[in-house]
Structure formats: structure tokens, C-alpha cells
Design a protein around this motif. Structure first.
Motif, PDB file in Angstrom:
ATOM      1  N   ALA A  28      11.518  44.308 -76.272  1.00 38.59           N
ATOM      2  CA  ALA A  28      11.220  44.757 -74.910  1.00 38.59           C
ATOM      3  C   ALA A  28      11.518  43.670 -73.886  1.00 38.59           C
ATOM      4  O   ALA A  28      12.045  43.949 -72.802  1.00 38.59           O
ATOM      5  CB  ALA A  28       9.760  45.186 -74.815  1.00 38.59           C
ATOM      6  N   ALA A  29      11.193  42.411 -74.211  1.00 36.41           N
ATOM      7  CA  ALA A  29      11.374  41.327 -73.246  1.00 36.41           C
ATOM      8  C   ALA A  29      12.854  41.071 -72.956  1.00 36.41           C
ATOM      9  O   ALA A  29      13.270  40.973 -71.795  1.00 36.41           O
ATOM     10  CB  ALA A  29      10.711  40.054 -73.766  1.00 36.41           C
ATOM     11  N   VAL A  30      13.658  40.964 -73.999  1.00 34.75           N
ATOM     12  CA  VAL A  30      15.091  40.684 -73.807  1.00 34.75           C
ATOM     13  C   VAL A  30      15.795  41.877 -73.179  1.00 34.75           C
ATOM     14  O   VAL A  30      16.732  41.720 -72.394  1.00 34.75           O
ATOM     15  CB  VAL A  30      15.742  40.291 -75.147  1.00 34.75           C
ATOM     16  CG1 VAL A  30      17.253  40.120 -74.995  1.00 34.75           C
ATOM     17  CG2 VAL A  30      15.126  39.000 -75.669  1.00 34.75           C
ATOM     18  N   GLN A  77      15.931  40.465 -85.119  1.00 29.49           N
ATOM     19  CA  GLN A  77      16.319  41.875 -85.116  1.00 29.49           C
ATOM     20  C   GLN A  77      16.039  42.507 -83.755  1.00 29.49           C
ATOM     21  O   GLN A  77      16.863  43.258 -83.219  1.00 29.49           O
ATOM     22  CB  GLN A  77      15.540  42.646 -86.186  1.00 29.49           C
ATOM     23  CG  GLN A  77      16.102  42.565 -87.592  1.00 29.49           C
ATOM     24  CD  GLN A  77      15.356  43.509 -88.521  1.00 29.49           C
ATOM     25  OE1 GLN A  77      14.129  43.567 -88.506  1.00 29.49           O
ATOM     26  NE2 GLN A  77      16.092  44.249 -89.330  1.00 29.49           N
ATOM     27  N   GLY A  78      14.865  42.240 -83.208  1.00 34.36           N
ATOM     28  CA  GLY A  78      14.515  42.799 -81.907  1.00 34.36           C
ATOM     29  C   GLY A  78      15.454  42.340 -80.810  1.00 34.36           C
ATOM     30  O   GLY A  78      15.889  43.136 -79.967  1.00 34.36           O
ATOM     31  N   VAL A  79      15.787  41.045 -80.818  1.00 29.29           N
ATOM     32  CA  VAL A  79      16.716  40.514 -79.813  1.00 29.29           C
ATOM     33  C   VAL A  79      18.081  41.186 -79.945  1.00 29.29           C
ATOM     34  O   VAL A  79      18.699  41.586 -78.945  1.00 29.29           O
ATOM     35  CB  VAL A  79      16.834  38.984 -79.964  1.00 29.29           C
ATOM     36  CG1 VAL A  79      17.962  38.446 -79.081  1.00 29.29           C
ATOM     37  CG2 VAL A  79      15.514  38.313 -79.602  1.00 29.29           C
ATOM     38  N   ALA A  80      18.584  41.318 -81.162  1.00 31.49           N
ATOM     39  CA  ALA A  80      19.902  41.929 -81.372  1.00 31.49           C
ATOM     40  C   ALA A  80      19.914  43.374 -80.908  1.00 31.49           C
ATOM     41  O   ALA A  80      20.852  43.815 -80.225  1.00 31.49           O
ATOM     42  CB  ALA A  80      20.289  41.828 -82.850  1.00 31.49           C
ATOM     43  N   ASN A  81      18.884  44.138 -81.246  1.00 36.73           N
ATOM     44  CA  ASN A  81      18.860  45.550 -80.872  1.00 36.73           C
ATOM     45  C   ASN A  81      18.707  45.731 -79.373  1.00 36.73           C
ATOM     46  O   ASN A  81      19.120  46.759 -78.819  1.00 36.73           O
ATOM     47  CB  ASN A  81      17.732  46.270 -81.606  1.00 36.73           C
ATOM     48  CG  ASN A  81      17.943  47.773 -81.631  1.00 36.73           C
ATOM     49  OD1 ASN A  81      19.055  48.266 -81.518  1.00 36.73           O
ATOM     50  ND2 ASN A  81      16.861  48.508 -81.777  1.00 36.73           N
ATOM     51  N   PHE A 307       9.145  50.647 -73.224  1.00 36.52           N
ATOM     52  CA  PHE A 307       8.571  50.119 -74.457  1.00 36.52           C
ATOM     53  C   PHE A 307       7.381  49.210 -74.167  1.00 36.52           C
ATOM     54  O   PHE A 307       6.449  49.118 -74.982  1.00 36.52           O
ATOM     55  CB  PHE A 307       9.630  49.374 -75.267  1.00 36.52           C
ATOM     56  CG  PHE A 307      10.593  50.300 -75.950  1.00 36.52           C
ATOM     57  CD1 PHE A 307      10.209  51.047 -77.045  1.00 36.52           C
ATOM     58  CD2 PHE A 307      11.894  50.435 -75.487  1.00 36.52           C
ATOM     59  CE1 PHE A 307      11.087  51.913 -77.676  1.00 36.52           C
ATOM     60  CE2 PHE A 307      12.792  51.295 -76.115  1.00 36.52           C
ATOM     61  CZ  PHE A 307      12.384  52.038 -77.204  1.00 36.52           C
ATOM     62  N   GLY A 308       7.395  48.545 -73.000  1.00 37.69           N
ATOM     63  CA  GLY A 308       6.237  47.761 -72.613  1.00 37.69           C
ATOM     64  C   GLY A 308       5.005  48.635 -72.419  1.00 37.69           C
ATOM     65  O   GLY A 308       3.894  48.261 -72.809  1.00 37.69           O
TER      66      GLY A 308
END
Length: 350
Positions: A28-30, A77-81, A307-308
Motif C-alpha cells: 500500500a505504501a509504495v 513481494q509487496g513492493v514488486a506487486n 488498501f489503506g
């Protein structure tokens, strides 16, 4: 697969659930700025690199020898997605004719719902043998998607010549932030309440995990089978009106889930909630993709806020539910019915 994951690393299932947070927080952050960066770097190139990064991160999950390293791989994984989701929507907005955008987003929503509905089942089956098979499987899928790629992005050529600060300011304009606030409220007060639905089923009807899972799956199945129809209706009734109808229906659903006296009624209401979610999300995505400038950046901001909102839902409503169970449902229903119309901007003509 959390119990199997925890047992593998010698931690409890509760501690293993940190892997969910480790993924979604950086995701969510990226995502708040990944779309603007992707439009600047090239939409197609960024998506392919995002998938490639997801392959590497997934393999790191498979090979991680300790739980802290596994959490770090989940964060990667989260950053990549974060560099794929908003740019896929941006590419869809560029490729679809304006008068058929809702229908295209309906297809997108239908396929998303199919993935969200089938993922727990497939992950659970994989975990029966070894949870690592699930991460190996998604690595293979991500590699295939990287090879397929997305259509060329000539429409974003101008973005690559803009200073990054200008692109970010364009993505953070008030209209986009208001759409993002509506998405956060809609996601957090409707789909994000699945944990509270499970609590009511357990405490009010004393049903097991299997039955709770079936009831919660009803929303995903309903969303899967109605998303295309919803997309077509968005083109007919308008994007803003679609969001408002989805929010109003969602409010009725949440009140029903908190007050209906039988299990089958709650299951039916939650299935209707899946349709309401599609109306709300397709409408929100169509609104933000209506912009001709910096689509990726704008979608990125809206999806990050969405998502936040989902991430804040348990923190905001769990204490309220434990203090007064009915209020735990009435407050998010009121936010859907009153706050979403208040923050949603007017739809531009043309």
C-alpha cells in the motif's frame, strides 16, 4: 497456510500472520507513488520488471531459512506487486474505448474476483504438501506474466519527459484524493469487514471455520459472476452513480449482516455485498481512469488509499464490535451511506 508456515519456522500461527502485514504495508505504501514512477519509466517496462521482481521475491520466500528473512521476502513481494496493479489498470484505461470502460473494468474485476476466490483454496491445497509449493507456483505464474507483458504505452510518452515532482503533483490533485477517500471508505467498511462477519458467525451461531469460510466466499463468488454485468451497467448509469448505489447497497448489507437472525440470511446478504463491492470499485476505477493525464499515478494513489482503508478496518471497528456488537456494524454502514457521497467528487461531463 498460516499454521503450516508457523510450524515450519517454529512460531505460532498468530506470529505467522505477520507475513500478511509484511506484504500489505509496503504494498500500500509504495503504491502511493509507484504509478507515477511507472508512467515516467514506461508502463510496459515497469510492469515486466515488477513481475520479474515478484519472481525473485517469491523464490526468496521459498528459500528463506529463518522467519525474519521470510518476512523480508514478503515485503519485497509487496513492493514488486505495487508496480503492477496500478499500471495494469492504467493500461486498461488507455486501451478501452471511453464508452465501454465500465465493461472492460467489469472483466478486470471478474478476473480479480476469480483469483481472490480461488487463491485460498489453491494455497490450502499446496500447504497440505508443503507451503513452499504455493510460493513456487506464484513465481512460475509471475514469470509467465512477465513474458506476456502488456500492450505498448505510446500514450504515456509525454509523462516520461515531465519532472517527477510535476507527475506526483498531478497524481495528488484534490479530485483524485477525494476518489481515493471514497475507495478507502468503501473497501474498509464493506469488504474489509469480513473479519467481523466471521466473528459474528462464530459468536452468534457457533459455526466452525469451514462454514465461516464458505459464507465469506459467497461475496467473492457473487462478485465473480456479476462483475461483467456490473461493468456494463456502469457504462449505462454513470460512474459516480454506480459508486453511490454500491455504497448504499453495501450499507444495507452491513446492517443485515449485523442483525439478520439466521445463518442462510447472513450468507445471502454477504453475497449481495460482493455485488455492491463490484459496483463501488468499478465505478471508482472508471472515475479515476477518466483522466487523460497521468492515469497510472492517479490510479496508484486511489488504490493505495483503498488498501489503506482495508488495513485500518480491523483497528477501527474491532474495539467497537467488542464494546457493542451491533454498533460495530451500524457505524461502518453509516459511513458507507453518508461519508462516501460526501467525499465523492462530481462526475465531469464528456
Amino acid at each position: 497456510m498460516l499454521p503450516e508456515l508457523g510450524a515450519s519456522y517454529g512460531v505460532s500461527a498468530g506470529t505467522a500472520s505477520l507475513s500478511v502485514t509484511a506484504y500489505f504495508l509496503p504494498f500500500a505504501a509504495v503504491m502511493f507513488f509507484s504509478g507515477a514512477l511507472g508512467e515516467r519509466w514506461g508502463r510496459r517496462r515497469t510492469v515486466v520488471l515488477g513481475y520479474a521482481g515478484y519472481v525473485v521475491a517469491s523464490l526468496a520466500c521459498v528459500l528463506a531459512p529463518t522467519f525474519p528473512l521470510f518476512l523480508a521476502a514478503r515485503a519485497l513481494q509487496g513492493v514488486a506487486n505495487a508496480f503492477t496493479t496500478p499500471l495494469l489498470l492504467s493500461a486498461l484505461g488507455a486501451a478501452a474505448p471511453r464508452n465501454r470502460l465500465g465493461r472492460a473494468l467489469g472483466w478486470f474485476g471478474s478476473l480479480q474476483a476469480a483469483g481472490q476466490t480461488s487463491a485460498p483454496l489453491l494455497g490450502g491445497v499446496a500447504a497440505e504438501a508443503d507451503w513452499r509449493f504455493a510460493f513456487g507456483g506464484v513465481a512460475v505464474v509471475a514469470a509467465a506474466l512477465a513474458l506476456v507483458g502488456i500492450p505498448p504505452d505510446e500514450d504515456s510518452d509525454g509523462m516520461r519527459r515531465e519532472p517527477l515532482a510535476t507527475a506526483l503533483r498531478a497524481a495528488l490533485r484534490p479530485e483524485v484524493l477525494r476518489i481515493g477517500a471514497a475507495a478507502a471508505l468503501g473497501w474498509g467498511c464493506l469488504t474489509g469487514l469480513s473479519f467481523m462477519v466471521a466473528l459474528r458467525l462464530e459468536e452468534g451461531f457457533e459455526v466452525g471455520a469451514g462454514t465461516r469460510g464458505l459464507v465469506l466466499t459467497a461475496a467473492g463468488v457473487a462478485g465473480l459472476f456479476t462483475a461483467r454485468l456490473v461493468g456494463g451497467s456502469v457504462d449505462r448509469i454513470g460512474r459516480r452513480r454506480s459508486v453511490l448505489i454500491g455504497a448504499a447497497c453495501g450499507a444495507i448489507v452491513i446492517v443485515g449482516v449485523g442483525t439478520l437472525p439466521t445463518l442462510w440470511m447472513i450468507a445471502l446478504a454477504w453475497a449481495v455485498g460482493g455485488v455492491a463491492t463490484q459496483l463501488l470499485l468499478v465505478g471508482v476505477n472508471a472515475l479515476v481512469l477518466g483522466s487523460e493525464h497521468n492515469r497510472g499515478g492517479a490510479v496508484s494513489v486511489v488504490q493505495s488509499l483503498r488498501f489503506g482503508g482495508g488495513a485500518l478496518s480491523p483497528v477501527a471497528f474491532t474495539p467497537l464490535y467488542h464494546a457493542a456488537p451491533l454498533a460495530g456494524f451500524l457505524v461502518p454502514a453509516a459511513l458507507l451511506a453518508l461519508a462516501v457521497p460526501a467525499v465523492l467528487p462530481r462526475e465531469r461531463e464528456g
